[in-house]
Structure formats: structure tokens, C-alpha cells
Design an enzyme around this catalytic site. Structure first.
Site, short mmCIF file in Angstrom:
data_model
loop_
_atom_site.label_atom_id
_atom_site.label_comp_id
_atom_site.label_asym_id
_atom_site.label_seq_id
_atom_site.Cartn_x
_atom_site.Cartn_y
_atom_site.Cartn_z
N CYS A 120 -6.83 5.64 -2.13
CA CYS A 120 -7.03 5.58 -3.58
C CYS A 120 -7.40 6.98 -4.10
CB CYS A 120 -8.11 4.56 -3.94
SG CYS A 120 -7.94 3.00 -3.05
N CYS A 137 0.54 1.07 -2.73
CA CYS A 137 -0.17 -0.21 -2.94
C CYS A 137 0.27 -0.89 -4.23
CB CYS A 137 -1.67 0.04 -2.98
SG CYS A 137 -2.15 1.14 -4.33
FE1 FES Z 1 -4.27 0.75 -4.85
FE2 FES Z 1 -6.81 1.42 -4.45
S1 FES Z 1 -5.70 -0.22 -3.54
S2 FES Z 1 -5.33 2.48 -5.62
#
Ligand code: FES
Length: 151
Positions: free
Chosen positions: A121, A52
Site C-alpha cells: 500500500c 489489489c
Molecule cells: Fe490495496 Fe492496501 S490493499 S492499497
């Protein structure tokens, strides 16, 4: 209606929305993250960037094979804060081997779960713990590297 009331109502409605999605435990760790920050000259350090694009860092203080302190930092989302906070809580007082085995599911269970789209995450936090443990083990085999290691 005064400005104070409007703010309180907004806060209440934000909290109501959060409670629909997150457990009380997760909200508590979001509002009061544990172990936030760095450890100077850590015995182990991990920095991992997830797909992400967010990064978590974990710092370890190790004494006699046990983690006596663990801290984290992140530039990521709310669930990354919550996951870093819980991951560091879970590994404090644990042996290096126990910490290495902390999984995404251990973090999620301790948090009372996270929405499916935020579970990666917790994986990022678990992977960062593993990286910090790897760093600790590498440095304990070659302690002279501590002198010039770039963090
Ligand atoms: Fe990247 Fe949560 S969206 S760590």
C-alpha cells in the site's frame, strides 16, 4: 451495563487490537488523515491502481519547483489512507526532484512501519507520487495541454 459503556469497551478493544499491529504514528494518520481531498486545477496529478484493485490519487500544487501543497484520495484500505497521508506530508515543501525520489521505504520508515502484508500500500502511494510528478513535468513542457486535459 449501559449502551455507552458497551460502546466504549468495544472502542477500547478495537484500539488495543490496532496497537498490536500498527504503530502509534500509523494509527494517528488513520484516525486523522492529513491532506485528504483534491486541489482544483492541480499542477500535477497522479492516479494509480495497484494489483489489489485499489486506487490512490495525488494532487500537487507546485511553485518555483517546490511542492507547496499536496493532497490525496483513495478508495483503498486503511494502510492506503495512512500511506497517502504520510506520502503527501513527506513531499510538501520538497523540490520536484526530491519528491520523485520518495520511496516506499521512506513512507514506511516515517510511519514506523506497516505489517508485511500492507507494505504494498505504501508502494502504491510512492508510485502515485511519481506519477503526479511525471504529470507535472509533462505539463510544464507542454502547458497548452492543461486546457483540455481529462482528469
Ligand atoms: Fe490495496 Fe492496501 S490493499 S492499497
Amino acid at each position: 451495563m449501559g449502551v455507552g459503556n458497551t460502546f466504549e469497551e468495544l472502542e477500547k478493544s478495537v484500539m488495543q487490537d490496532m496497537r498490536k499491529t500498527y504503530s502509534d504514528k500509523a494509527i494517528d494518520h488513520f484516525l486523522n488523515p492529513r491532506n485528504l481531498g483534491q486541489i482544483e486545477s492541480p499542477d500535477g496529478f497522479g492516479r494509480v491502481t495497484g494489483p489489489c484493485g485499489d486506487t490512490i490519487e495525488i494532487y500537487l500544487r507546485v511553485n518555483g519547483g517546490k511542492i507547496t501543497n499536496a493532497t490525496f484520495q483513495t478508495d483503498g484500505c486503511g494502510p492506503s489512507i495512512v500511506s497517502g497521508s504520510m506520502a503527501t506530508e513527506l513531499i510538501k515543501g520538497k523540490t520536484i526532484v526530491e519528491a520523485q525520489n520518495i520511496s516506499k521505504d521512506d513512507i514506511l520508515d516515517a510511519l514506523g512501519g506497516l505489517p508485511k502484508e500492507s507494505q504494498h500500500c505504501s508502494l502504491l502511494a510512492a508510485n502515485t507520487v511519481k506519477e503526479a510528478v511525471r504529470d507535472y513535468l509533462a505539463l510544464s513542457h507542454e502547458p497548452w495541454k492543461r486546457l483540455y486535459k481529462i482528469r
